[in-house]
Design an enzyme around this catalytic site. Structure first.
Site, short mmCIF file in Angstrom:
data_model
loop_
_atom_site.label_atom_id
_atom_site.label_comp_id
_atom_site.label_asym_id
_atom_site.label_seq_id
_atom_site.Cartn_x
_atom_site.Cartn_y
_atom_site.Cartn_z
CG ASP A 108 -0.24 -0.17 2.53
OD1 ASP A 108 0.93 -0.61 2.54
OD2 ASP A 108 -0.84 0.16 3.57
CD GLU A 194 9.42 -1.71 11.18
OE1 GLU A 194 9.32 -1.96 12.41
OE2 GLU A 194 8.46 -1.34 10.48
#
Ligand code: UGA
Ligand code: MN
Length: 244
Positions: A108, A194
């Site tokens: 997205d 992350e």
């Protein structure tokens, strides 16, 4: 080097629109291999048909998220990104690694073509700003004398790598020489994926700043509005089967 883009994707009304927009970007990038990983127990017909006509080199995988992890507040796409990593490692298990760069491309986000030029020169791990994320117009690594010295972020500045998934790339060599580096569910809070991944393969000192010392936003963490299907018919169905 070839750029490998790992994209987790899941079934919802906007899926094909998202994939269409992303493919239209990736198709313009030379030497790019798309690793599209469906969050599903099997490859779907919709995505298979899409991939066949996408017009770029693509490997189509699937990996289901266990139901217990499909909850708001839990990290998304852990299993799918790991499936992509496993495929990469398997593919390069024999020969010495060809030059390659890995990037995690959510379906997205919005990616400029310049971003791919920047990441292609990654030696180990490179980083850059990400727009529209962390409750700010952008987040970015702070750079002094060509080195990352901190993070401009509005959210959990205590993260060792305060960066979104779209804000870094890793050389294939680093992926192959750290065969155990994966995304973890256990002990990984949302927003820490992350950091928890990067901790396994690099240090802040080693990061390579891109995008003019991290002063240019070349990727945006856009999110698609949930679509309104309030007027979908319950009884008067369309008379032909439509591919949406
Ligand atoms: C933020 C980060 O930008 C993501 O990289 C991170 O995975 C995510 O948070 C997280 O919470 O773990 P956000 O925009 O909130 O992103 O997440 P989505 O774009 O909804 O999902 C990230 C990726 O995972 C997308 O490519 C999406 O298609 C995929 N996804 C999402 C699945 O494969 N399965 C799901 O159930 C949900
Ligand atoms: Mn997103």
């Amino acid at each position: 080097p070839t750029i490998y883009a790992i994209t987790p994707t899941y079934s919802r009304p906007v899926q094909k629109a998202e994939l269409t927009r992303l493919a239209n970007t990736l198709r313009q990038v030379a030497r790019l291999h798309w690793i599209l990983v469906e969050d599903a127990a099997a490859r779907s017909e919709l995505v298979s048909r899409f991939v066949a006509r996408a017009g770029l080199p693509c490997t189509h995988l699937h990996a289901p998220t266990p139901r217990r992890y499909k909850r708001p507040g839990l990290p998304r796409a852990t299993e799918q990104r790991n499936a992509g990593l496993a495929w990469l490692r398997q593919r390069h298990r024999h020969q010495r690694a060809q030059p390659g760069v890995l990037f995690f491309a959510d379906d997205d986000n919005t990616y400029s073509l310049e971003l791919f030029q920047e990441m292609r020169t990654t030696r180990k791990v490179s980083v850059w700003p990400v727009g529209l994320v962390g409750g700010r117009r952008y987040e970015r690594p702070l750079v002094e004398n060509g080195k990352v010295v901190g993070w401009y972020t509005g959210w959990r500045a205590d993260r060792p790598f305060a960066i979104d998934m779209a804000g870094f790339a890793v050389s294939l060599q680093v992926i192959l020489s750290n065969p155990k580096a994966v995304f973890k569910r256990r002990g990984s809070q949302p927003g820490m994926q992350e950091s928890d991944f990067l901790k396994q393969i690099t240090t802040v000192e080693e990061l390579e700043p891109k995008a003019n010392n991290c002063t240019k936003v070349l990727v945006w963490h856009t999110r698609t509005e949930k679509v309104n299907l309030a007027n979908e018919p319950k009884y008067h169905l369309d008379t032909v089967k439509i591919e949406v």
